[in-house]
Enzyme design. Sequence first.
Site, PDB file in Angstrom:
ATOM      1  N   PRO A   2      57.904   5.027  36.304  1.00  0.00           N
ATOM      2  CA  PRO A   2      56.733   5.730  36.780  1.00  0.00           C
ATOM      3  C   PRO A   2      55.560   4.808  37.066  1.00  0.00           C
ATOM      4  CG  PRO A   2      57.124   6.122  34.434  1.00  0.00           C
ATOM      5  CD  PRO A   2      57.916   4.941  34.841  1.00  0.00           C
ATOM      6  N   GLU A   3      54.903   5.085  38.150  1.00  0.00           N
ATOM      7  CA  GLU A   3      53.665   4.396  38.480  1.00  0.00           C
ATOM      8  C   GLU A   3      52.513   5.383  38.312  1.00  0.00           C
ATOM      9  OE1 GLU A   3      53.967   2.302  42.209  1.00  0.00           O
ATOM     10  OE2 GLU A   3      56.148   2.260  42.077  1.00  0.00           O
TER      11      GLU A   3
END
Length: 270
Positions: A2-3
């Site tokens: 995840p960013e």
Amino acid sequence: MPELPEVETIANGLHKRVAGDRIESVWLGSKPEPLKSTAAEISSTLQGSRLARVRRVGKHIVFDLASEDLPATRQWIVHLGMTGRLLISTPEDELPKHTHLVARLESGRELRFVDPRRFGRLEVRQNSFTGPGAEPLQISADDFAQLFHRSKAPIKGALLNQKLLHGVGNIYADEALIRAGIRPRRRAHSLTRTELNKLHAALRKVLHAAIKAGGSSISDYVDANGDEGFFQIQHRAYGRGGKPCLTCKTPIKKIVVAGRGTHYCPRCQK
DNA sequence: ATACCGACCTGTCAGC
DNA sequence: TGCTGACAGGTCGGTA
């Protein structure tokens, strides 16, 4: 995995579902890799604490903790790494493989940290966590330009450097660069102020659009409710190697920059 | 000080 | 079917 947009989506979803709940007890797996604090510190800090607020800082999920005897200055910090997930379950739900922490909540539910690849990290802190760098959605164009104008690294690598900006990862670095028309291998200090302004604007825009879409689900990313994001259908570069550029039809190139798979349009990006 | 590069892990998928 | 190798959203530490 995840960013910034995915972590923001997860943190907001967790906040809606668990804020106000209290951790009654904690189970920690035997693998020490995911722990930055000691197991004893994590257990003793979490146990009995109320989850006052859940929010995102960079790519970190921050749980602000409160308890009867202490002011809300303690925090539980979770970094999901590539494959980390925080799941809200019932005790009857089967415990997934690679579960490293289970927090039993007053409401009867369980908050579980699952991470097959074990790149994620768990930590408890007393002081206020501000993250390693600047927030991409809050930094001004001036300060943004200041961050990069001395760096000799390729701009793609500089965007991934969490000590400069935190929250940008491989997908959104590529997506910001194609929208700004800048090649990923350009040395950061070679960018003109006009280009830096374009990059600043493109990054904000793409991050906001991705948050609105609930993030990008490439293989198995789901948010706190188990829902997939759908920003991946708006990707112009990431994962599109060999496919035609959406602007000019030139095939998107895939190269390696700063050790990461990097996608760009050789015609649109200068 | 800066910038590459491998290491850290498991899972998946393509190719043989 | 099953093996092997490459690759994956991230970060860290060593080395040049």
